[in-house]
Design a protein around this motif. Structure first.
Motif, mmCIF file in Angstrom:
data_model
loop_
_atom_site.group_PDB
_atom_site.id
_atom_site.type_symbol
_atom_site.label_atom_id
_atom_site.label_comp_id
_atom_site.label_asym_id
_atom_site.label_seq_id
_atom_site.Cartn_x
_atom_site.Cartn_y
_atom_site.Cartn_z
ATOM 1 N N GLN A 1 -1.448 -19.370 -37.163
ATOM 2 C CA GLN A 1 -0.901 -19.306 -35.743
ATOM 3 C C GLN A 1 -0.129 -20.470 -35.207
ATOM 4 N N LEU A 2 -0.690 -21.754 -35.406
ATOM 5 C CA LEU A 2 0.012 -23.109 -35.300
ATOM 6 C C LEU A 2 1.379 -22.918 -36.116
ATOM 7 N N GLN A 3 1.353 -22.532 -37.288
ATOM 8 C CA GLN A 3 2.407 -22.413 -38.098
ATOM 9 C C GLN A 3 3.610 -21.756 -37.369
ATOM 10 N N ARG A 4 3.047 -20.440 -36.947
ATOM 11 C CA ARG A 4 3.764 -19.357 -36.282
ATOM 12 C C ARG A 4 4.478 -19.710 -34.967
ATOM 13 N N ILE A 5 3.683 -20.759 -34.258
ATOM 14 C CA ILE A 5 4.139 -21.094 -32.974
ATOM 15 C C ILE A 5 5.386 -22.088 -33.263
ATOM 16 N N PHE A 6 5.080 -23.173 -34.122
ATOM 17 C CA PHE A 6 6.046 -24.035 -34.354
ATOM 18 C C PHE A 6 7.305 -23.604 -35.442
ATOM 19 N N HIS A 7 7.084 -22.496 -36.012
ATOM 20 C CA HIS A 7 8.463 -21.906 -36.548
ATOM 21 C C HIS A 7 9.238 -21.189 -35.568
ATOM 22 N N MET A 8 8.529 -20.559 -34.649
ATOM 23 C CA MET A 8 9.155 -20.021 -33.441
ATOM 24 C C MET A 8 9.983 -20.943 -32.630
ATOM 25 N N ALA A 9 9.473 -22.161 -32.475
ATOM 26 C CA ALA A 9 9.985 -23.273 -31.699
ATOM 27 C C ALA A 9 11.288 -23.811 -32.585
ATOM 28 N N GLY A 10 11.440 -23.538 -33.835
ATOM 29 C CA GLY A 10 12.656 -23.716 -34.389
ATOM 30 C C GLY A 10 12.543 -24.888 -35.562
ATOM 31 N N LEU A 11 11.419 -24.953 -36.236
ATOM 32 C CA LEU A 11 11.015 -25.839 -37.242
ATOM 33 C C LEU A 11 10.698 -24.990 -38.441
ATOM 34 N N ASN A 12 11.033 -25.941 -39.553
ATOM 35 C CA ASN A 12 10.676 -25.552 -40.797
ATOM 36 C C ASN A 12 9.075 -25.996 -40.928
ATOM 37 N N VAL A 13 8.222 -25.135 -41.035
ATOM 38 C CA VAL A 13 6.437 -25.498 -41.118
ATOM 39 C C VAL A 13 5.751 -25.366 -42.298
#
Length: 430
Positions: free
Chosen positions: A116-128
């Motif tokens: 879920q953290l990975q998803r949040i930061f991906h949606m924030a525009g980052l490669n995670v």
């Protein structure tokens, strides 16, 4: 759904709710000014107990798991907060490396939170990507999760001054590993990347007593702003170091501190006409992950501590000698007759969601962070509406959750004070 309080809808907590709602503009301005002077922790989760006569935080986690329990409705808030947090730290950030706890390949509940953290930061525009410092992870390992998801763990590679993965060079490293077993060398002396939270936020260094000392300061200032007794939002505490459970040294210190704190609580209960039996909670002064928490109503109860092994209180097999003695705060919230307590999640300076921790087999004076607990998302689907002044206290979900958010942010501000005070790299002025 808002759990009902078994206490009557009258008394100090509803007076406090009314005062908070009436003071909302002043409260929000106060927080804005605080965040101009202090940097919030990157993310945090705060356990709150609502006794009906008192509402207070009892624990503040700076490496929170449980992100998978946030509702889908809350994800946009979390994504916006993640964007704000990253922009402040590294506006040009492109790659983010998340480092989870070790020994988790079989813990799919925890890894669902990492996903879920990975998803949040991906949606924030980052490669995670998720990089493990677990020595057992020697090659890329994909773990299948419930509901058809998966998370891929890759072994972290340490360069001269940077951490990364094969063909992945991150600007920012997000720790979701609380470092209870100590700070591994692979994370030390990194000078060209942002490491969040800082290493001194880990439980091998951090102490709950430092946090609650900072929270006491925050609650006094907030109490002055609202014209309330800070005790209504602040759990009193004491501490003891160098306690040897098995052999006895330090137990006198513990007994006298328990007695002194119980006396202070009795005095407050008498002042407010509270007909409950006071209790304190004895636990490790560093992170325990819910282990070894003992409810004490009388100093005589401490004899049972001598029969516990020292490692009963620690995480990752760590021995414990430093203890915090904290005022016990009842939880009088119920969900289908099971005891419940709210947990508020924050990122940067924003409340992004939370859940109720519910335990059918625990009492109102016991820790609910124990096997058998379940998690019910807070009814935040409607929380994007503003609090509703004019509603009867306790009758409105947005009002109740606004109160939780205020207490959560006070604890987050205390964590900010705490990290500033304990920063080993901070300049000291005479």
């Amino acid at each position: 759904m808002v759990p009902h309080l078994i206490t009557a809808l009258t008394g100090p907590i509803n007076e406090l709710e009314q005062r908070v709602l009436d003071s909302m503009p002043a409260i929000e301005r106060w927080f804005r000014l605080e965040w101009m002077e202090h940097t919030p922790p990157f993310y945090s989760a705060v356990d709150i107990r609502n006794a009906g006569f008192k509402l207070a935080p009892v624990d503040t986690n700076l490496y929170p798991g449980g992100w998978n329990y946030l509702t889908p409705e809350m994800l946009p808030l979390a994504v916006q907060a993640a964007q704000a947090a990253i922009e402040k730290i590294c506006p040009e950030a492109r790659n983010l490396l998340v480092i989870p706890e070790n020994h988790t390949t079989r813990n799919t509940f925890y890894l669902s939170s990492v996903a879920q953290l990975q998803r949040i930061f991906h949606m924030a525009g980052l490669n995670v990507r998720v990089g493990s410092i677990d020595p057992a992870i020697k090659k890329t390992t994909t773990v299948e999760l419930p509901h058809g998801e998966h998370v891929t763990l890759e072994p972290v590679i340490r360069g001269r001054r940077r951490l990364g993965l094969k063909d992945f060079d991150p600007c920012t490293i997000l720790l979701n590993n609380d470092l209870a077993a100590g700070i591994p060398g692979i994370l030390e002396d990194i000078h060209e990347q942002y490491l969040l939270p800082p290493l001194h936020a880990g439980w091998s260094v951090r102490r709950k007593s430092n946090h609650f000392h900072s929270y006491e300061e925050v609650s006094k200032r907030f109490g002055k702003l609202l014209g309330i007794d800070p005790w209504l939002i602040n759990p009193m505490f004491g501490k003891c170091g160098e306690v040897n459970f098995a052999e006895g040294p330090g137990m006198d210190c513990l007994s006298s501190n328990v007695d002194a704190l119980l006396t202070k609580i009795r005095r407050k209960y008498k002042e407010y006409g509270i007909n409950e039996k006071p209790f304190v909670v004895v636990k490790a002064d560093n992170g325990t992950s819910g282990k070894g928490i003992m409810t004490v109503r009388d100093a005589k109860d401490l004899e049972a501590l001598g029969r516990k092994s020292r490692t009963d209180f620690g995480k990752a097999g760590q021995e414990v000698s430093d203890l915090i003695i904290q005022e016990g705060v009842l939880t009088n919230e119920r969900m289908n007759d099971a005891v419940a307590e709210p947990v508020v999640y924050m990122m940067d300076r924003y409340v992004v969601g939370g859940f109720y921790r519910v335990h059918a087999e625990r009492g109102v004076d016991e820790s609910l962070n124990a096997p058998g607990s379940r998690f019910v998302p807070l009814a935040f689907a409607e929380s994007t509406r503003l609090p509703q002044p004019g509603m009867k206290p306790g009758a409105s979900a947005p009002n109740r959750f606004y109160m939780y958010g205020v207490i959560g942010r006070l604890a987050m501000l205390a964590a900010s004070y705490e990290l500033e005070a304990t920063d080993p790299d901070a300049e000291i002025y005479d």
